[in-house]
Design a protein around this motif. Structure first.
Motif, PDB file in Angstrom:
ATOM      1  N   ARG A 189       0.940  -1.148   0.196  1.00  0.00           N
ATOM      2  CA  ARG A 189      -0.123  -0.368   0.148  1.00  0.00           C
ATOM      3  C   ARG A 189       1.061   1.398   0.362  1.00  0.00           C
ATOM      4  N   ALA A 190       1.967   0.897   0.311  1.00  0.00           N
ATOM      5  CA  ALA A 190       3.383   2.488   0.713  1.00  0.00           C
ATOM      6  C   ALA A 190       4.000   2.732  -0.769  1.00  0.00           C
ATOM      7  N   GLY A 191       3.643   1.483  -1.780  1.00  0.00           N
ATOM      8  CA  GLY A 191       4.275   1.659  -2.915  1.00  0.00           C
ATOM      9  C   GLY A 191       5.519   0.738  -2.752  1.00  0.00           C
ATOM     10  N   LEU A 192       5.536   0.145  -2.413  1.00  0.00           N
ATOM     11  CA  LEU A 192       6.593  -0.638  -1.973  1.00  0.00           C
ATOM     12  C   LEU A 192       6.760  -2.149  -3.081  1.00  0.00           C
ATOM     13  N   ARG A 193       7.810  -2.305  -3.522  1.00  0.00           N
ATOM     14  CA  ARG A 193       8.229  -3.854  -4.369  1.00  0.00           C
ATOM     15  C   ARG A 193       8.365  -4.946  -3.035  1.00  0.00           C
ATOM     16  N   THR A 194       8.101  -5.515  -3.484  1.00  0.00           N
ATOM     17  CA  THR A 194       7.852  -7.438  -2.240  1.00  0.00           C
ATOM     18  C   THR A 194       8.776  -8.662  -3.723  1.00  0.00           C
TER      19      THR A 194
END
Length: 220
Positions: free
Chosen positions: A205-210
């Motif tokens: 949701r914070a725009g970070l990638r996994t």
């Protein structure tokens, strides 16, 4: 011979949250300390009221030698113990492993390499549970929405980006990003079921990638 992090790879701290483990914890630490590509540090966040003599002797010895940092906590909580390690770790990348794992290959280097290849806030390595072997198939499922990735195959041999579920026994995070979203939610109690997935959803949701990547692999 152990190797420290090279200039082109991020440094890695290992955090182990433990409770009530004896020889299996010592065995896990022995394997991690024996890796050729060494972690910058190993933090053992210990919530056990006491240990048997052999375990106490091993932990005290490694702590006094500077090979581990033995951190004691009184109130057991999986998310809180992991947050303690996250805050106290010194490296750019923090690798969480359980206290009963066996690394397959150079676990620390594999995590560092995945992070160096592209910016990801979290990387889950492969996990082989008892009785499992490598699964040569896609780890993702056809589930969608809130159920996305809830039956993810962590024993898969195929990498995939932007996964929506994580498992904390072989999980590395960018320390700054994990702290930036508030770390792990300490309102999860007991077995803290799915607290890693909730953490993962906040990263997305914070725009970070996994990413799930099978190269950093463990037997659990």
């Amino acid at each position: 011979m152990t190797l420290n992090a090279s200039s082109d790879l991020p440094s890695v701290s290992i955090v182990i949250a433990t409770l009530g483990r004896e020889q299996v914890l010592v065995d896990t630490l022995t394997l991690l300390l024996g890796l050729r590509y060494a972690a910058e540090e190993i933090l053992v966040v210990d919530q056990s009221p006491s240990h048997d003599l052999e375990t106490t002797t091993a932990l005290q010895g490694w702590h006094q030698q500077g090979r581990i940092r033995w951190i004691r906590r009184e109130k057991p909580s999986i998310p809180a113990a992991m947050n303690d390690g996250l805050r106290q770790a010194r490296s750019e990348v923090v690798l969480f492993v359980d206290d009963d794992v066996r690394p397959r290959g150079e676990l620390v280097r594999a995590h560092a390499e995945v992070h160096a290849e592209g910016f990801r806030a979290a990387v889950n390595g492969q996990v082989l549970q008892p009785g499992e072997s490598d699964f040569d198939g896609p780890p993702t499922t056809r589930l969608a929405g809130i159920e996305r990735d809830l039956d993810f195959r962590f024993n898969s041999t195929r990498a995939v980006d932007d996964v929506a579920s994580l498992i904390g026994c072989n999980l590395s995070v960018r320390r700054a990003d994990a702290l930036g979203v508030g770390g792990f939610d300490e309102r999860f109690v007991g077995a803290a079921y799915r607290f890693e997935t909730e953490f993962c959803r906040r990263l997305l949701r914070a725009g970070l990638r996994t990413r799930f990547d099978p190269r950093p692999s463990i037997n659990h």
